[in-house]
Design a protein around this motif. Structure first.
Motif, short mmCIF file in Angstrom:
data_model
loop_
_atom_site.label_atom_id
_atom_site.label_comp_id
_atom_site.label_asym_id
_atom_site.label_seq_id
_atom_site.Cartn_x
_atom_site.Cartn_y
_atom_site.Cartn_z
N PRO A 76 -9.50 -2.59 4.29
CA PRO A 76 -9.89 -1.99 3.00
C PRO A 76 -9.76 -0.47 2.97
O PRO A 76 -9.54 0.12 1.92
N ALA A 77 -9.87 0.18 4.15
CA ALA A 77 -9.75 1.64 4.18
C ALA A 77 -8.37 2.10 3.75
O ALA A 77 -8.19 3.24 3.30
N ALA A 78 -7.37 1.22 3.88
CA ALA A 78 -6.01 1.60 3.48
C ALA A 78 -5.90 1.86 1.98
O ALA A 78 -4.98 2.53 1.53
N ARG A 79 -6.85 1.35 1.22
CA ARG A 79 -6.81 1.55 -0.24
C ARG A 79 -7.28 2.95 -0.63
O ARG A 79 -6.95 3.43 -1.70
N THR A 80 -8.08 3.59 0.23
CA THR A 80 -8.74 4.83 -0.19
C THR A 80 -8.44 6.04 0.68
O THR A 80 -8.63 7.17 0.23
N SER A 81 -8.00 5.85 1.91
CA SER A 81 -7.80 6.97 2.82
C SER A 81 -6.38 7.52 2.70
O SER A 81 -5.42 6.88 3.10
N ARG A 82 -6.25 8.72 2.16
CA ARG A 82 -4.93 9.33 2.01
C ARG A 82 -4.33 9.65 3.38
O ARG A 82 -3.12 9.56 3.57
N LEU A 83 -5.18 10.03 4.34
CA LEU A 83 -4.68 10.30 5.68
C LEU A 83 -4.12 9.04 6.32
O LEU A 83 -3.07 9.07 6.97
N LEU A 84 -4.82 7.93 6.16
CA LEU A 84 -4.34 6.68 6.72
C LEU A 84 -3.04 6.26 6.06
O LEU A 84 -2.10 5.82 6.74
N LEU A 85 -2.96 6.40 4.74
CA LEU A 85 -1.72 6.04 4.05
C LEU A 85 -0.55 6.85 4.58
O LEU A 85 0.54 6.32 4.81
N ARG A 86 -0.75 8.13 4.75
CA ARG A 86 0.32 9.00 5.24
C ARG A 86 0.74 8.58 6.65
O ARG A 86 1.93 8.52 6.96
N CYS A 124 11.13 -15.70 6.35
CA CYS A 124 11.37 -14.34 6.81
C CYS A 124 10.35 -13.38 6.21
O CYS A 124 9.61 -13.74 5.29
N SER A 125 10.33 -12.16 6.73
CA SER A 125 9.53 -11.10 6.13
C SER A 125 10.47 -10.06 5.56
O SER A 125 11.55 -9.82 6.09
N ILE A 126 10.05 -9.45 4.46
CA ILE A 126 10.81 -8.38 3.81
C ILE A 126 9.89 -7.16 3.72
O ILE A 126 8.83 -7.23 3.09
N THR A 127 10.29 -6.07 4.34
CA THR A 127 9.52 -4.82 4.28
C THR A 127 10.34 -3.79 3.53
O THR A 127 11.48 -3.51 3.90
N MET A 128 9.77 -3.22 2.47
CA MET A 128 10.49 -2.24 1.65
C MET A 128 9.68 -0.95 1.57
O MET A 128 8.46 -0.97 1.54
N PHE A 129 10.42 0.18 1.53
CA PHE A 129 9.75 1.47 1.39
C PHE A 129 10.70 2.50 0.80
O PHE A 129 11.92 2.32 0.79
N ASP A 130 10.13 3.59 0.33
CA ASP A 130 10.88 4.67 -0.29
C ASP A 130 11.77 5.35 0.75
O ASP A 130 11.28 5.79 1.79
N VAL A 178 0.86 -1.17 0.00
CA VAL A 178 0.00 0.00 0.00
C VAL A 178 0.90 1.23 0.00
O VAL A 178 1.94 1.25 0.64
N ALA A 179 0.50 2.25 -0.77
CA ALA A 179 1.32 3.46 -0.91
C ALA A 179 2.73 3.06 -1.31
O ALA A 179 2.92 2.30 -2.26
N SER A 180 3.75 3.55 -0.57
CA SER A 180 5.13 3.24 -0.95
C SER A 180 5.70 2.07 -0.15
O SER A 180 6.90 1.82 -0.19
N ILE A 181 4.85 1.35 0.58
CA ILE A 181 5.30 0.26 1.44
C ILE A 181 4.87 -1.08 0.86
O ILE A 181 3.73 -1.25 0.44
N SER A 182 5.78 -2.03 0.85
CA SER A 182 5.42 -3.41 0.52
C SER A 182 5.93 -4.33 1.62
O SER A 182 7.00 -4.09 2.19
#
Length: 308
Positions: free
Chosen positions: A164-174, A113-119, A43-47
């Motif tokens: 599901p709100a993570a797909r649409t809420s810009r505030l939540l993404l930030r 393991c888990s791999i977390t990537m972001f900008d 979601v957003a810049s995070i995987s």
């Protein structure tokens, strides 16, 4: 939201997938039985990926262009090397795989393991105005710091990304992006909090003091305590910090506490948590001074962060 699932028992197919999902990568194995299973939530810049590699796999990879955190659950990463260092990791370890602009190599031995990537730009955004922020180490400052990062990643994986709100809420993404970046800044040495001079070898006095401070963020600490932990006089530890880091021991501790307060505010429910309570928990008992220091550091007030 991006998602993907991959499963294969073919080494060439696995290599082709890794090239598409991460970066140009060359892998090899002497094992006859190859098994790879990978899933992704983003979601957003995070995987956030979960990897199960049931074989021994050597790898040589080009730069990722992103911050990449690996939490080892089972198995191991051996002889992992990049940017002048080499290390090995086992269950419970948290590692920043490589600087975004550096290649890396090593070996995975039947690991989950888990791999977390972001900008990487998220680190600079959260740290506030200034030069782009870089991580200065591949391991967290302490076991407690590693646990903090692991809990943040688990929260994202279990509670945020499936929402599901993570797909649409810009505030939540930030807020999700800021929470992860704040957690990483609080846990890993970085140029925003650690002088920005990577080539400086810190005196032993400073190293001992830093170790003490990073394990004492949530406790009452005096300059005398810091000097005692470093094994020198108060004047000597203050002088060492000024020469090596350009700050004082107590100012450094205040930055660590501000980062912890920010991470808590970003994750908090505004209906249940107050700025006063969070500030007091991290040693800021005067609300006005806390708000002023916080805004100077992050460009917004604590209450603005909490509302987000």
């Amino acid at each position: 939201m991006e998602s993907l699932k991959f499963e294969s028992r073919d080494l060439e197919v696995t290599e082709a997938f890794l090239n598409r999902a991460y970066t140009k990568m060359r892998i090899g194995s002497s094992d006859q039985d190859v098994s790879a299973r990978i899933s992704r939530q983003a979601v957003a810049s995070i995987s956030l990926d979960r990897l199960e590699l049931g074989f021994e796999m050597r790898y040589e990879a080009d730069p990722l262009g992103r911050i990449c955190l690996c939490v080892v659950e089972s198995g191991s990463l051996q002889d992992h090397s990049t940017d002048g260092w080499s290390d090995s990791f086992g269950p419970g370890d948290v590692v920043s795989i490589a600087p975004p602009d550096r290649p890396y190599a090593g070996k995975v031995v039947r690991a989950r393991c888990s791999i977390t990537m972001f900008d990487p730009a998220l680190l600079t955004r959260v740290a506030g105005p200034g030069e782009p922020v870089r991580l200065l180490g591949h391991r967290p400052r302490s076991a407690a710091a590693a646990g903090q990062v692991t809990r943040t990643i688990s929260y994202l994986s279990d509670d945020v990304l499936p929402n599901p709100a993570a797909r649409t809420s810009r505030l939540l993404l930030r807020s999700v992006e800021d929470l992860l970046a704040s957690s990483v800044l609080a846990a890993f040495p970085n140029t925003a909090m650690d002088s920005g001079r990577r080539d400086v070898v810190r005196p032993q006095t400073v190293r001992r003091a830093l170790t003490f401070l990073e394990s004492s963020v949530d406790r009452e600490v005096s300059i005398g305590d810091i000097a005692a932990a470093a094994g020198v006089t108060v004047r000597a530890v203050q002088s060492a910090f000024q020469r090596s880091l350009g700050t004082t021991p107590l100012a450094y501790l205040r930055q660590l506490r501000l980062a912890e307060a920010r991470a808590e505010l970003l994750a908090a429910d505004p209906g249940r948590v107050t700025v006063t309570a969070v500030g007091a928990r991290w040693g800021f008992h005067h609300l006005g001074r806390f708000a002023s220091a916080y805004k100077e550091r992050y460009g917004e007030t604590p209450s603005e962060t909490l509302r987000r």
